[in-house]
Design a protein around this motif. Structure first.
Motif, PDB file in Angstrom:
ATOM      1  N   ILE A 340      47.979  47.273  39.844  1.00 17.88           N
ATOM      2  CA  ILE A 340      47.152  46.438  40.699  1.00 17.88           C
ATOM      3  C   ILE A 340      45.683  46.532  40.325  1.00 17.88           C
ATOM      4  O   ILE A 340      44.864  45.753  40.794  1.00 17.88           O
ATOM      5  CB  ILE A 340      47.334  46.796  42.191  1.00 17.88           C
ATOM      6  N   GLY A 341      45.331  47.495  39.465  1.00 15.05           N
ATOM      7  CA  GLY A 341      43.944  47.604  39.044  1.00 15.05           C
ATOM      8  C   GLY A 341      43.598  46.717  37.866  1.00 15.05           C
ATOM      9  O   GLY A 341      42.439  46.529  37.547  1.00 15.05           O
ATOM     10  N   LEU A 342      44.615  46.161  37.205  1.00 14.16           N
ATOM     11  CA  LEU A 342      44.375  45.338  36.030  1.00 14.16           C
ATOM     12  C   LEU A 342      44.117  43.894  36.453  1.00 14.16           C
ATOM     13  O   LEU A 342      44.919  42.997  36.220  1.00 14.16           O
ATOM     14  CB  LEU A 342      45.585  45.425  35.086  1.00 14.16           C
ATOM     15  N   ARG A 343      43.005  43.660  37.094  1.00 12.80           N
ATOM     16  CA  ARG A 343      42.693  42.329  37.585  1.00 12.80           C
ATOM     17  C   ARG A 343      41.389  41.838  36.960  1.00 12.80           C
ATOM     18  O   ARG A 343      40.582  42.614  36.468  1.00 12.80           O
ATOM     19  CB  ARG A 343      42.559  42.342  39.106  1.00 12.80           C
ATOM     20  N   ASP A 344      41.191  40.551  37.019  1.00 12.41           N
ATOM     21  CA  ASP A 344      39.981  39.956  36.471  1.00 12.41           C
ATOM     22  C   ASP A 344      38.783  40.258  37.367  1.00 12.41           C
ATOM     23  O   ASP A 344      38.926  40.520  38.563  1.00 12.41           O
ATOM     24  CB  ASP A 344      40.150  38.434  36.353  1.00 12.41           C
ATOM     25  N   TRP A 345      37.588  40.202  36.757  1.00 11.95           N
ATOM     26  CA  TRP A 345      36.371  40.245  37.563  1.00 11.95           C
ATOM     27  C   TRP A 345      36.355  39.020  38.470  1.00 11.95           C
ATOM     28  O   TRP A 345      36.706  37.909  38.067  1.00 11.95           O
ATOM     29  CB  TRP A 345      35.146  40.224  36.646  1.00 11.95           C
ATOM     30  N   CYS A 346      35.986  39.201  39.701  1.00 13.17           N
ATOM     31  CA  CYS A 346      35.882  38.077  40.626  1.00 13.17           C
ATOM     32  C   CYS A 346      34.727  38.337  41.579  1.00 13.17           C
ATOM     33  O   CYS A 346      34.309  39.475  41.769  1.00 13.17           O
ATOM     34  CB  CYS A 346      37.185  37.861  41.391  1.00 13.17           C
ATOM     35  N   ASP A 347      34.222  37.274  42.168  1.00  9.64           N
ATOM     36  CA  ASP A 347      33.049  37.409  43.026  1.00  9.64           C
ATOM     37  C   ASP A 347      33.357  37.164  44.501  1.00  9.64           C
ATOM     38  O   ASP A 347      32.515  37.401  45.345  1.00  9.64           O
ATOM     39  CB  ASP A 347      31.961  36.435  42.572  1.00  9.64           C
ATOM     40  N   HIS A 348      34.568  36.685  44.815  1.00 15.93           N
ATOM     41  CA  HIS A 348      34.849  36.384  46.221  1.00 15.93           C
ATOM     42  C   HIS A 348      35.141  37.644  47.019  1.00 15.93           C
ATOM     43  O   HIS A 348      34.946  37.665  48.232  1.00 15.93           O
ATOM     44  CB  HIS A 348      36.004  35.385  46.352  1.00 15.93           C
ATOM     45  N   TRP A 349      35.630  38.689  46.360  1.00 15.80           N
ATOM     46  CA  TRP A 349      35.814  39.982  47.009  1.00 15.80           C
ATOM     47  C   TRP A 349      35.134  41.051  46.172  1.00 15.80           C
ATOM     48  O   TRP A 349      35.322  41.121  44.955  1.00 15.80           O
ATOM     49  CB  TRP A 349      37.297  40.326  47.167  1.00 15.80           C
ATOM     50  N   LYS A 350      34.364  41.897  46.827  1.00 13.57           N
ATOM     51  CA  LYS A 350      33.679  42.991  46.169  1.00 13.57           C
ATOM     52  C   LYS A 350      34.063  44.280  46.881  1.00 13.57           C
ATOM     53  O   LYS A 350      34.891  44.282  47.785  1.00 13.57           O
ATOM     54  CB  LYS A 350      32.162  42.791  46.237  1.00 13.57           C
ATOM     55  N   GLN A 351      33.452  45.369  46.497  1.00 22.38           N
ATOM     56  CA  GLN A 351      33.541  46.580  47.291  1.00 22.38           C
ATOM     57  C   GLN A 351      32.417  46.533  48.340  1.00 22.38           C
ATOM     58  O   GLN A 351      31.530  45.685  48.268  1.00 22.38           O
ATOM     59  CB  GLN A 351      33.404  47.833  46.425  1.00 22.38           C
ATOM     60  N   CYS A 352      32.473  47.427  49.300  1.00 20.99           N
ATOM     61  CA  CYS A 352      31.418  47.502  50.305  1.00 20.99           C
ATOM     62  C   CYS A 352      30.764  48.875  50.264  1.00 20.99           C
ATOM     63  O   CYS A 352      31.424  49.880  49.991  1.00 20.99           O
ATOM     64  CB  CYS A 352      31.972  47.239  51.707  1.00 20.99           C
TER      65      CYS A 352
END
Length: 720
Positions: A340-352
């Motif tokens: 589940i960590g092998l995902r693309d960079w995305c901007d709609h969800w980040k860390q907080c």
């Protein structure tokens, strides 16, 4: 200046930062009015030069998917496109929906967007050949009218209108018996932000379970779990701690309030020291009614010594009931070895990031801290306790209000805490005051720094401040700090009556007109929106004396070509999304790639340093300059040819403003990619441009500003 105080006692305003939740609508504001025959939406649009807002009318006169009537690019600043380009998210939802919906039933989709989950659900009901498809129905609700209109076209294009009932309402406005024939058997939804709860997940689920769903419904997702980790990071500390910096006039600034702030922490992985293992905090079950509030206390053992500057949080979705399909927003160091960590960079969800108070909480290896976590309907809150002593006790909810709350984003906190920035502003202000006595100074933006600096540098100066964004809170704050530092009322005045009255009260009397420039509320916008300073300076031209000094002296639009593969992929045009044609949404959602002739991607604001992999491909160049020493007299433009010298792939042009503070160019404040506290504007190319070893490519950039129109800076480019 070391004797200055920005917070007088006992007057203690809370200078805090605002949490920008990463939502699919971001900051789009709408109002809706309806009648039996039509619906009308008023879209709020702001003129960046004046700060004035107007409501644009968007008509909706049919329910069949007629041609789009809203302005092009209406939805381009939302995160829908980025979300639809997230292949890992899309695949996870598809697999979970196909696994959960195995026979015809009634499905409810809350926050339907372009209809992707609704179409997945409708298609899943056709998998069982023995099932009676005619009994299967999807009720899809979407409150935002422009998106409803777009979804209708997507459904029509994919032949999916028969079994999907699209309703332009919020889910809490739906009624069984009128909008829905019966309660739904299955709920599919994706109403999550980076913090998880900010888009109204809890109240939406509560109403759905109370009024719209059968008992014990099936749901996709099945549950969400939040996690957190204690970290040390000087960078993160600087984004909230003004109490312990050594800058002039800032050491006594107190009352910083902590809220979760979304950011890509992978970009600062090398600047983060992990002080604990990940800790599970809350579980939210989609399949049953959630509680509005919850709290727990966990004991966290430090794995090494350090200072807890922040708590980094994320969430993991379990999409199916068996626990085989997951999606995670964890940092890269958590999920680097898992699927589940092998995902693309995305901007709609980040860390907080949750910032701990002051200079942080010191801790030794093996020592335990008590973390008290609580959640409301929309937020998750943290409070740290060390042994038996409370290091930071929240006496009131961060969502409550007191006598005065000045809220600033963490980047602005960091800027005011940066000694280099303060020194630049100090030198520029001192130079502007040089040779002047009994100066009448006017601060026309929302700077909290310049009024105090000006009063301290020149004991004969008189300062007026407008603070158009902070308004009355800004007035009370500035008046209080002036009083605390012994500046009499005849030396400082917050002018409450507006620019027109100011022009009448001080004709030709202002010797120094200054700004950083910084306007509260424009922090998440494009960098040149602070050209509002030029518009305000123009409107106030009549108050300036013959030898008046304007600071900054000019603004310079700068840029460079860059390699931006992750950002480009997240914003590129859509084709098939999990088997559903989405090509028709590209123009409306502001995609880059295969757009129709004459349609280009919009210029959007991003922190370039948080945009995944990046690389510069050209020298910095100047597109155009704006002379603030003179009022705006009409349209202005710039034109620049950029040579791409490095063998690589160019994905776009990054643009920013340099603020030249004086006529001699001795002090320049840059907001470029090297400066991490400002957003840059990104103009992505229609297609990536490959630069070969033996070739030379160039891009022509043109910019124009017409202050008589809507005040937008128009950026275009051509390849050669």
């Amino acid at each position: 200046m070391t004797s200055l105080s920005l917070v007088p006692k006992p007057f203690v305003p809370f200078l805090s930062f605002r949490c920008h939740s990463v939502t699919r609508l971001r900051s789009v504001a709408t109002r809706t009015m309806s009648s039996q025959s039509s619906q009308r939406v008023f879209q709020l649009r702001q003129d960046p030069l004046t700060g004035n807002s107007e409501w644009i009318v968007i008509e909706e006169n049919d329910q069949t998917g007629a041609p789009e009537t809203s302005p092009d690019g209406l939805l381009a600043t939302t995160s829908y496109l980025d979300m639809l380009n997230d292949s890992y998210r899309n695949r996870a939802f598809r697999l979970a929906i196909e696994k959960t919906i195995t026979e015809p039933c009634h499905v409810l989709d809350i926050g339907a967007g372009t209809g992707l989950l609704s179409m997945m659900a409708a298609r899943a009901m056709r998998i069982e050949e023995s099932g009676d498809v005619s009994k299967g129905i999807v009720t899809a609700c979407e409150s935002y009218l422009p998106m409803v209109k777009l979804m209708r076209k997507v459904l029509h294009k994919n032949g999916m209108t028969k079994n999907i009932n699209l309703i332009n309402k919020r889910s809490d406005e739906l009624k069984v018996g009128s909008d829905m024939a019966s309660r739904a058997d299955v709920l599919v939804s994706e109403i999550l932000d980076s913090e998880l709860l900010g888009e109204g997940l809890i109240p939406s689920l509560q109403h759905a379970h109370d009024m719209l769903l059968v008992d014990n419904p099936k749901t996709v997702p099945y549950r969400a779990t939040t996690y957190c980790q204690l970290v040390e990071s000087t960078f993160l500390c600087n984004m909230h701690d003004l109490e312990n910096n050594d800058g002039p006039g800032l050491e006594s600034l107190i009352g910083i309030k902590s809220q979760q702030y979304g950011m890509h922490v992978d970009a600062i992985e090398k600047e983060i020291k992990l002080l604990s293992e990940p800790v599970k905090i809350f579980e939210f079950e989609f399949w049953k009614r959630p509680e509005s509030n919850g709290e727990l206390e966990v004991h966290i053992e430090a794995i090494t010594e350090g200072s807890i500057h922040a708590i980094i949080s994320w969430w993991v979705l379990q999409l199916d009931s068996e626990g085989t399909i997951f999606y995670s927003t964890a940092p890269r160091w958590i999920d680097s070895n898992s699927e589940i960590g092998l995902r693309d960079w995305c901007d709609h969800w980040k860390q907080c990031v949750w910032f701990t108070p002051g200079a942080g909480v010191s801790i030794s290896e093996g020592e335990k801290v008590h973390l008290h976590a609580a959640h409301t309907c929309t937020n998750i809150l943290y409070n740290l306790k060390k042994t038996q002593s409370v290091t930071h006790e929240m006496t009131q909810s961060p969502l409550s209000t007191g006598d005065l709350h000045l809220t600033l984003p963490p980047e602005r906190i960091a800027i005011y805490g940066d000694s280099t920035y303060r020194q630049f502003m100090l030198e520029a202000t001192r130079n502007a005051l040089q040779g002047k006595s009994h100066t009448q100074c006017l601060v026309i933006d929302d700077s909290l720094l310049l009024p105090l600096m000006t009063l301290h540098i020149s004991n004969r100066s008189r300062v007026l401040s407008l603070s158009p964004g902070l308004k009355e809170d800004g007035a009370r704050y500035l008046e209080a700090i002036a009083d605390a530092n012994g500046f009499s009322k005849d030396r400082f005045e917050y002018f409450r009556e507006g620019k027109a009255k100011l022009a009448e009260a001080y004709p030709g009397e202002i010797d120094l007109l200054i700004g950083e420039p910084y306007y509260y509320g424009l922090e998440s916008g494009l960098p040149w929106q602070n050209l509002r300073f030029w518009k305000d300076r123009t409107l106030l031209d009549s108050v300036l004396s013959e030898d008046a000094v304007v600071m900054p002296y000019k603004g310079v639009l700068r840029g460079c070509a860059m390699y931006l593969p992750d950002l480009w992929k997240s914003r590129c045009c859509l084709g098939s999304v999990e088997g559903f044609d989405h090509a028709l949404v590209n123009t409306t959602l502001g995609g880059c790639g295969d757009l129709p002739a004459g349609k280009g991607s919009p210029c959007l604001p991003f922190f370039i340093w948080q945009c995944g992999e990046t690389k510069r491909l050209s020298k910095k160049f100047t597109v155009m300059e704006f002379d603030f020493s003179k009022p705006i007299t009409g349209p202005c433009s710039g034109d620049e040819q950029i040579e791409l010298l490095k063998p690589s792939v160019c994905h776009g042009i990054v643009l920013w403003m340099d603020w030249v503070m004086d006529k001699e160019n001795s002090t320049v404040i840059s907001t470029g990619p090297d400066e991490r506290y400002w957003k840059q504007g990104v103009k992505l190319l229609e297609k990536p441009l490959t630069v070969r070893e033996d070739g030379l490519s160039s891009i022509r950039i043109q910019a124009s500003l017409d202050p008589s129109s809507n005040g937008e800076l128009i950026i275009t480019h051509t390849l050669s």
